[in-house]
Design an enzyme around this catalytic site. Structure first.
Site, PDB file in Angstrom:
ATOM      1  N   CYS A   1       0.763  -1.334  -0.234  1.00  0.00           N
ATOM      2  CA  CYS A   1      -0.018   0.009  -0.005  1.00  0.00           C
ATOM      3  C   CYS A   1       0.879   1.128  -0.127  1.00  0.00           C
ATOM      4  CB  CYS A   1      -0.811   0.054   1.113  1.00  0.00           C
ATOM      5  SG  CYS A   1      -1.223   1.556   1.900  1.00  0.00           S
TER       6      CYS A   1
ATOM      7  N   CYS B   1     -15.425  -9.529 -20.302  1.00  0.00           N
ATOM      8  CA  CYS B   1     -16.513  -8.841 -21.458  1.00  0.00           C
ATOM      9  C   CYS B   1     -15.938  -9.040 -22.938  1.00  0.00           C
ATOM     10  CB  CYS B   1     -16.587  -7.363 -21.088  1.00  0.00           C
ATOM     11  SG  CYS B   1     -16.796  -6.639 -19.353  1.00  0.00           S
TER      12      CYS B   1
ATOM     13  N   CYS C   1     -12.459  -4.655 -20.011  1.00  0.00           N
ATOM     14  CA  CYS C   1     -12.604  -5.712 -19.079  1.00  0.00           C
ATOM     15  C   CYS C   1     -12.557  -7.005 -19.864  1.00  0.00           C
ATOM     16  CB  CYS C   1     -14.041  -5.792 -18.297  1.00  0.00           C
ATOM     17  SG  CYS C   1     -15.106  -7.248 -18.559  1.00  0.00           S
TER      18      CYS C   1
ATOM     19  N   CYS D   1       0.673   3.760   2.813  1.00  0.00           N
ATOM     20  CA  CYS D   1       0.980   3.289   4.160  1.00  0.00           C
ATOM     21  C   CYS D   1       2.673   3.813   4.058  1.00  0.00           C
ATOM     22  CB  CYS D   1       1.002   1.868   4.119  1.00  0.00           C
ATOM     23  SG  CYS D   1      -0.689   1.161   4.062  1.00  0.00           S
TER      24      CYS D   1
END
Ligand SMILES: *[C@@H]1O[C@H](CO)[C@@H](O)[C@H](O)[C@H]1NC(C)=O
Ligand SMILES: *[C@@H]1O[C@H](CO)[C@@H](O)[C@H](O)[C@H]1NC(C)=O
Length: 503
Positions: free
Chosen positions: A60, A406, A403, A63
């Protein structure tokens, strides 16, 4: 929760703003921040009166940046009396997941303050750079409310740039005082608290009847008084009195806590985005008048600087040349928009909105001029006519251009569409969910692709079967409405009725 989800876009933008960029501290030897995991967390916490725990994930970015600041603060605070311990838990580690869910960790980093051997848990709401962390935590480890005995105390304790809550008492005892102290304990990570016997010591200087709860604030009327000492009543008063009439959204970090509060509010949210360097003065007082008019009537107001609000505009599907623009997002997530608004139009437009005279804004791609592929293109603006009022049985794929699933489904839908080409009652269609607003009351789109079947009479069913040609065709045949040939006018009115029900 839905509200949270919708605004997470803006909150993400905000957290990018709030993230402090700092060079990492060079090669410190001793680590002051304790590393805890599921094997030693409870044991460590139970022995401490006060510990701050950061739940982080190694991947992260938000972080990593504050980590050296957190370490610096831990080293300064290591010699503080009473002791302040800072710790971290890798919440991404499988074995620590239970711990993370116990502390309701939903994003990274999540920082909690644990008191009294872990019996009390509060959210850390302080700054993210070392000095700020130290100041905030020194206050958090001390008494929840500080006594103000002199002008000097008042000057030291009260930060005039922040909300400060002070109890003015005849004596520091009795039920009202005790309620005040428990309120301070409860809300201490959100606000600073103090108590005094002498209101004249306070910056506002206005006399009071004792006892009084006085909230000092750096905006609007500068202070507000309250005399009901029930804990719940005081909490509600503080929540309302500490919310500015207009929340300012700009680069200034001092305004960001109010922005968070604005988005957390259950109210309808009005947001005016203007260029602060050239247009602020023209808009501010007119907007303020409107906000005052609707105070306590279910609408909150935010004024955003275009320089800071690019992400928010994008989120609402707006372009900078539509600014100055006012947006209202209601409790049902509908958006109402007045682009290129002028200061004199604000009051009338908000009034029209309140009276239900403004149509919701629905972001849409243009209706395509040519639409002759087997799978038809639907956009928000054509959804009503092509899908709900067409009298057809429609299989609708809501997709995203990027996507992968898709892309895999596309040729299969083509084949399905081709197989129905001679059936005028069936249509296969697709809608780009990233460029069109989807009516949330009809379709629940949690990911792409999301496939729905809308029968000729308007029954809406999610398609959750296998994504194969045969299964999809089967499903359409089973769920389609048989055309009512005998009385087509009647069937039309049935359709509209049921479409209305869904709204
Ligand atoms: C807790 O356990 C972990 C893993 O064994 C260790 O790295 C860490 O230093 C321990 N922390 C404390 C405070 O004992
Ligand atoms: C805001 O106005 C100033 C001054 O007219 C201009 O320089 C700036 O580019 C504008 N900013 C935006 C985001 O439009």
């Amino acid at each position: 929760m839905a509200r949270k989800k919708v605004f997470s876009g803006i909150l993400a933008i905000l957290s990018v703003l709030l993230a402090v960029s700092v060079a990492s501290a060079a090669g410190e030897e001793k680590e002051y921040v304790l590393t805890l995991d599921h094997t030693n967390f409870s044991e460590t916490v139970s022995k401490l009166n006060f510990i701050v725990v950061e739940f982080y994930a190694p991947w992260c970015g938000h972080c990593k940046k504050p980590a050296p600041e957190y370490e610096k603060a831990a080293s300064v605070l290591s010699s503080h009396d009473p002791p302040v311990t800072l710790a971290k838990v890798d919440a991404n580690e499988d074995s620590n997941r239970d711990l993370a869910s116990q502390y309701e960790v939903q994003g990274f980093p999540t920082i909690k303050i644990l008191r009294d051997g872990g019996k009390t848990v509060q959210d850390y709401k302080g700054p993210r750079e070392a000095d700020g962390i130290v100041t905030y935590l020194k206050k958090q480890v001390g008494p929840a409310s500080s006594e103000i005995k002199s002008k000097e105390d008042a000057a030291n304790i009260i930060d005039e740039k922040k909300v400060f809550v002070v109890g003015v008492f005849q004596e520091f005892s009795g039920e009202k005082f005790e309620n005040f102290i428990s309120l301070a304990e409860k809300l201490r990570s959100d606000y600073d608290f103090g108590h005094t016997l002498d209101a004249k010591l306070l910056p506002s200087g206005e006399p009071v009847d004792k006892p009084t709860l006085r909230l000092l604030k750096p905006f609007d009327e500068l202070f507000a008084d309250f005399q009901d000492f029930q804990v719940d009543a005081m909490e509600k008063f503080i929540g309302e009195a500490s919310t500015p009439i207009i929340t300012i959204f700009d680069q200034n970090p001092e305004n960001h806590p109010y922005v968070n509060k604005f988005f957390d509010s259950p109210n309808d949210k009005a947001m005016l985005f203007v260029n602060f360097s050239s247009e602020l003065s023209a808009f501010k007082s007119k907007y303020n008048d409107v906000a005052v008019l609707y105070k306590g009537k279910g609408v909150s107001f935010l004024l955003g600087d275009l320089e800071t609000s690019g992400g928010a505009l994008q989120y609402f599907g707006l372009k900078e040349d539509q600014a100055p623009v006012i947006v209202i997002q209601d409790k049902d997530q509908q958006k109402f928009i007045k682009p290129n608004v002028e200061p004199d139009q604000l009051a009338t437009w908000v009034k029209d909105y309140k009276e239900g005279k403004v149509e919701p804004f629905i972001r849409s791609e243009p209706i395509p001029e040519v639409n002759n592929e087997p799978v038809k293109v639907v956009v928000s603006d054509s959804l009503e006519n092509m899908v709900f009022k067409s009298g057809k049985n429609v299989l609708l794929e809501i997709y995203a251009p990027w996507c992968g699933h898709c892309k895999k489904l596309a040729p299969i839908l083509d084949e399905v569409a081709v197989s129905f080409e001679n059936d005028p009652d069936v249509m296969i269609a697709k809608l780009d969910g990233t460029a069109n607003d989807i009516p949330g009351k009809k379709f629940d789109v949690q990911g792409y692709p999301t496939v729905y079947f809308i029968s000729a009479t308007g029954n809406i069913t999610p398609y959750e079967g296998d994504r194969t040609k045969d299964d999809i065709i089967d499903f359409i045949q089973k769920n389609r409405d048989k055309p009512l040939q005998s009385d087509s006018i009647k069937s039309d009115s049935v359709k509209e009725e049921s479409a209305k029900d869904e709204l």
